[in-house]
Scaffold this motif. Structure first.
Motif, PDB file in Angstrom:
ATOM      1  N   GLY A 196      49.183  55.472  33.081  1.00 39.41           N
ATOM      2  CA  GLY A 196      47.778  55.258  33.035  1.00 39.41           C
ATOM      3  C   GLY A 196      47.283  56.748  32.450  1.00 39.41           C
ATOM      4  O   GLY A 196      46.460  56.850  31.506  1.00 39.41           O
ATOM      5  N   ILE A 197      48.247  57.781  32.408  1.00 40.60           N
ATOM      6  CA  ILE A 197      47.667  58.989  32.363  1.00 40.60           C
ATOM      7  C   ILE A 197      47.610  59.313  30.895  1.00 40.60           C
ATOM      8  O   ILE A 197      46.665  59.718  30.259  1.00 40.60           O
ATOM      9  CB  ILE A 197      48.842  60.366  32.764  1.00 40.60           C
ATOM     10  N   PRO A 198      48.480  58.699  29.925  1.00 37.18           N
ATOM     11  CA  PRO A 198      48.295  58.851  28.437  1.00 37.18           C
ATOM     12  C   PRO A 198      47.461  57.740  27.771  1.00 37.18           C
ATOM     13  O   PRO A 198      46.675  57.940  26.944  1.00 37.18           O
ATOM     14  CB  PRO A 198      50.007  58.643  28.170  1.00 37.18           C
ATOM     15  N   ALA A 199      47.625  56.512  28.532  1.00 37.91           N
ATOM     16  CA  ALA A 199      46.924  55.354  28.031  1.00 37.91           C
ATOM     17  C   ALA A 199      45.655  55.491  28.144  1.00 37.91           C
ATOM     18  O   ALA A 199      44.790  55.170  27.319  1.00 37.91           O
ATOM     19  CB  ALA A 199      47.209  53.847  28.858  1.00 37.91           C
ATOM     20  N   LEU A 200      45.162  56.217  29.143  1.00 44.58           N
ATOM     21  CA  LEU A 200      43.666  56.346  29.404  1.00 44.58           C
ATOM     22  C   LEU A 200      42.924  57.619  28.550  1.00 44.58           C
ATOM     23  O   LEU A 200      41.752  58.025  28.557  1.00 44.58           O
ATOM     24  CB  LEU A 200      43.317  56.918  30.869  1.00 44.58           C
ATOM     25  N   ARG A 201      44.005  58.125  27.891  1.00 47.14           N
ATOM     26  CA  ARG A 201      43.458  58.890  26.793  1.00 47.14           C
ATOM     27  C   ARG A 201      42.675  58.436  25.482  1.00 47.14           C
ATOM     28  O   ARG A 201      42.027  58.897  24.605  1.00 47.14           O
ATOM     29  CB  ARG A 201      44.413  60.119  26.281  1.00 47.14           C
ATOM     30  N   LEU A 202      43.115  56.853  25.372  1.00 43.99           N
ATOM     31  CA  LEU A 202      42.663  56.314  24.378  1.00 43.99           C
ATOM     32  C   LEU A 202      41.391  55.629  24.456  1.00 43.99           C
ATOM     33  O   LEU A 202      41.103  55.379  25.760  1.00 43.99           O
ATOM     34  CB  LEU A 202      43.689  55.535  23.933  1.00 43.99           C
ATOM     35  N   ARG A 203      40.740  55.175  23.483  1.00 45.40           N
ATOM     36  CA  ARG A 203      39.478  54.434  23.434  1.00 45.40           C
ATOM     37  C   ARG A 203      39.505  53.135  22.857  1.00 45.40           C
ATOM     38  O   ARG A 203      40.349  52.792  21.936  1.00 45.40           O
ATOM     39  CB  ARG A 203      38.337  55.310  22.931  1.00 45.40           C
ATOM     40  N   ASP A 204      38.812  52.022  23.339  1.00 42.60           N
ATOM     41  CA  ASP A 204      38.538  51.152  22.776  1.00 42.60           C
ATOM     42  C   ASP A 204      39.846  50.360  22.496  1.00 42.60           C
ATOM     43  O   ASP A 204      40.769  50.018  23.476  1.00 42.60           O
ATOM     44  CB  ASP A 204      37.732  50.963  21.613  1.00 42.60           C
ATOM     45  N   THR A 205      40.051  49.910  21.269  1.00 41.48           N
ATOM     46  CA  THR A 205      41.060  48.823  20.840  1.00 41.48           C
ATOM     47  C   THR A 205      42.399  49.569  21.018  1.00 41.48           C
ATOM     48  O   THR A 205      43.640  48.812  21.125  1.00 41.48           O
ATOM     49  CB  THR A 205      41.084  48.486  19.368  1.00 41.48           C
ATOM     50  N   SER A 206      42.447  51.040  20.857  1.00 39.80           N
ATOM     51  CA  SER A 206      43.645  51.762  21.039  1.00 39.80           C
ATOM     52  C   SER A 206      44.289  51.377  22.458  1.00 39.80           C
ATOM     53  O   SER A 206      45.517  51.300  22.447  1.00 39.80           O
ATOM     54  CB  SER A 206      43.528  53.093  20.808  1.00 39.80           C
TER      55      SER A 206
ATOM     56  N   THR B   2      34.981  61.537  34.901  1.00 38.31           N
ATOM     57  CA  THR B   2      35.112  60.044  34.174  1.00 38.31           C
ATOM     58  C   THR B   2      36.423  59.649  33.891  1.00 38.31           C
ATOM     59  O   THR B   2      36.984  58.953  34.598  1.00 38.31           O
ATOM     60  CB  THR B   2      34.298  59.888  32.952  1.00 38.31           C
ATOM     61  N   TRP B   3      37.354  60.711  33.824  1.00 36.99           N
ATOM     62  CA  TRP B   3      38.825  60.265  33.140  1.00 36.99           C
ATOM     63  C   TRP B   3      39.529  60.216  34.806  1.00 36.99           C
ATOM     64  O   TRP B   3      40.120  59.340  34.743  1.00 36.99           O
ATOM     65  CB  TRP B   3      39.363  61.393  32.601  1.00 36.99           C
ATOM     66  N   THR B   4      39.104  60.885  35.749  1.00 41.99           N
ATOM     67  CA  THR B   4      39.726  60.907  37.154  1.00 41.99           C
ATOM     68  C   THR B   4      39.441  59.374  37.642  1.00 41.99           C
ATOM     69  O   THR B   4      40.233  58.495  38.297  1.00 41.99           O
ATOM     70  CB  THR B   4      39.399  61.762  37.611  1.00 41.99           C
ATOM     71  N   TYR B   5      38.095  59.167  37.460  1.00 33.18           N
ATOM     72  CA  TYR B   5      37.727  57.755  38.049  1.00 33.18           C
ATOM     73  C   TYR B   5      38.540  56.517  37.265  1.00 33.18           C
ATOM     74  O   TYR B   5      38.872  55.626  37.957  1.00 33.18           O
ATOM     75  CB  TYR B   5      36.432  57.793  37.779  1.00 33.18           C
ATOM     76  N   LYS B   6      38.602  56.695  36.125  1.00 34.16           N
ATOM     77  CA  LYS B   6      39.304  55.675  35.372  1.00 34.16           C
ATOM     78  C   LYS B   6      40.822  55.651  35.578  1.00 34.16           C
ATOM     79  O   LYS B   6      41.343  54.326  35.808  1.00 34.16           O
ATOM     80  CB  LYS B   6      39.304  55.982  33.752  1.00 34.16           C
ATOM     81  N   LEU B   7      41.405  56.699  35.970  1.00 36.30           N
ATOM     82  CA  LEU B   7      42.878  56.596  36.073  1.00 36.30           C
ATOM     83  C   LEU B   7      42.885  56.042  37.894  1.00 36.30           C
ATOM     84  O   LEU B   7      43.729  55.062  37.939  1.00 36.30           O
ATOM     85  CB  LEU B   7      43.391  58.028  36.453  1.00 36.30           C
ATOM     86  N   ILE B   8      42.100  56.220  38.727  1.00 36.73           N
ATOM     87  CA  ILE B   8      41.870  55.738  40.032  1.00 36.73           C
ATOM     88  C   ILE B   8      41.716  54.206  39.957  1.00 36.73           C
ATOM     89  O   ILE B   8      42.574  53.282  40.536  1.00 36.73           O
ATOM     90  CB  ILE B   8      41.169  56.185  40.919  1.00 36.73           C
TER      91      ILE B   8
END
Length: 342
Positions: A114-124, A220-226
């Motif tokens: 998730g650490i690299p994947a959540l750096r991406l947005r939308d379709t990526s 936000t990024w921390t929440y999304k990773l959790i």
């Protein structure tokens, strides 16, 4: 802005924790009584529905309450299945230990992914999670020393509750049913508690407007990773139930079919709604099982059913069920009103 990729319902925060307790009590009573009236085949279908409910809750959490579409739920479902099967085969650990370990393992695997994947947005981000499915398929087939490749793991022990000679082994369909029902209820309660908490409100804020949520001080990024990790935990728990119920785990569990089924359950039931995954799991597993009478046309008919659902109920079945239960409650209240002596 939000990374929402689907036209999802926008629920006001005040309705976030709304629960129809009367309808919930009736549904629970029906589930408890089901083994008294249903044969093993129908119990089998209901067990599968409750198994797939767990990863569907995870997807509903990340998609409906955070706004990120992940196609990797089947990956974490398979990781939980393999993890639970390997523990029970090689170490003889009790079922509940395997169950919890499967969820923990899926969550731990989701962390570095998730650490690299959540750096991406939308379709990526969607494409990245789809890539995880392909990788998982290749690893499960080629890591023969661990997974036995295409032969898979057979003879996964039946659920064993307790230790030593006093341990009770689940063998019959009604026993499986009540065990999985109890665990599914616990997971549902945990899901409800999470989205009712302040963290749940932060998830909604991220889903609706990530930039605004950041300006309010929400990490936000921390929440999304959790949330990504928690959705994997839900899927891993479901995979554990699947492994001990089917007693066979193979690379087929990583096929996109499983991720697609979980996605259909969430979209068909209602994204971002409390009863959505519950309704979707029972309805779509029931439809799939009912179509076994026509194996040649099964998937064709299933596809037309899904198309019909999209056009007739674009927001899923949950809003329809909620309107029906609300109407019945109003009718019952109306008939129960005092007549002022007339």
């Amino acid at each position: 802005m939000s990374s929402t990729t689907l036209d999802m319902p926008r629920m006001p925060i005040s309705r976030l924790a709304t629960v129809n307790w009367g309808a919930s009590a009736l549904a629970l009573a029906a589930l408890l009584a089901a083994p008294l009236f249903l044969g093993d085949y129908y119990l089998h279908a209901m067990i599968l529905a409750m198994i797939f409910l767990l990863p569907a809750l995870g997807l509903n959490l990340i998609l409906g309450y955070t706004g990120m579409l992940s196609l990797a739920q089947g990956v974490f479902f398979g990781i939980g299945a393999y993890g639970s099967a390997l523990l029970s085969i090689h170490f003889g650990t009790p079922f509940l230990v395997n169950f919890l370990a499967a969820g923990l393992l899926a969550g731990l695997v989701a962390l570095p992914l998730g650490i690299p994947a959540l750096r991406l947005r939308d379709t990526s981000f969607v494409m990245c999670t789809l890539g995880l499915v392909v990788i998982a398929q290749m690893v499960s087939k080629n890591w023969v020393d661990l997974t036995r490749g295409d032969m898979g793991l057979s003879g996964v022990p039946r659920p064993k509750l307790g230790f030593g000679e006093t341990a009770y082994i689940i063998l019959r369909a009604p026993e499986y049913y009540y065990l999985i029902l109890a665990l599914a209820l616990l997971v549902v309660f945990a899901f409800v508690a999470l989205i009712k908490s302040p963290a749940g409100r932060c998830m909604i804020a991220i889903r609706d407007n990530e930039t605004l949520a950041e300006s309010l001080g929400i990490p936000t990024w921390t929440y999304k990773l959790i949330v990504f990790m928690l959705s994997a935990v839900f899927a891993g728990l479901g995979g554990s139930l699947y492994a001990h119920f089917s007693t066979v785990v193979s690379p087929l569990v990583f096929q996109s079919y499983y991720s697609n089924t979980i996605l259909i359950i969430v979209l068909g039931g209602g994204v971002g709604r409390l009863p959505g995954a519950i309704i979707g799991s029972f309805v779509f597993v029931a439809v799939s099982e009912a179509l076994r009478i026509t194996p040649e046309l099964r998937m064709v008919i299933y596809g037309f059913v899904l198309l019909g659902l999209v056009f007739v109920f674009p927001q899923g079945l949950a809003p329809l069920v909620q309107r029906l239960t609300g109407a019945l409650a109003r009718i019952g209240f109306k008939h129960g009103e005092p007549h002022d002596g007339h």
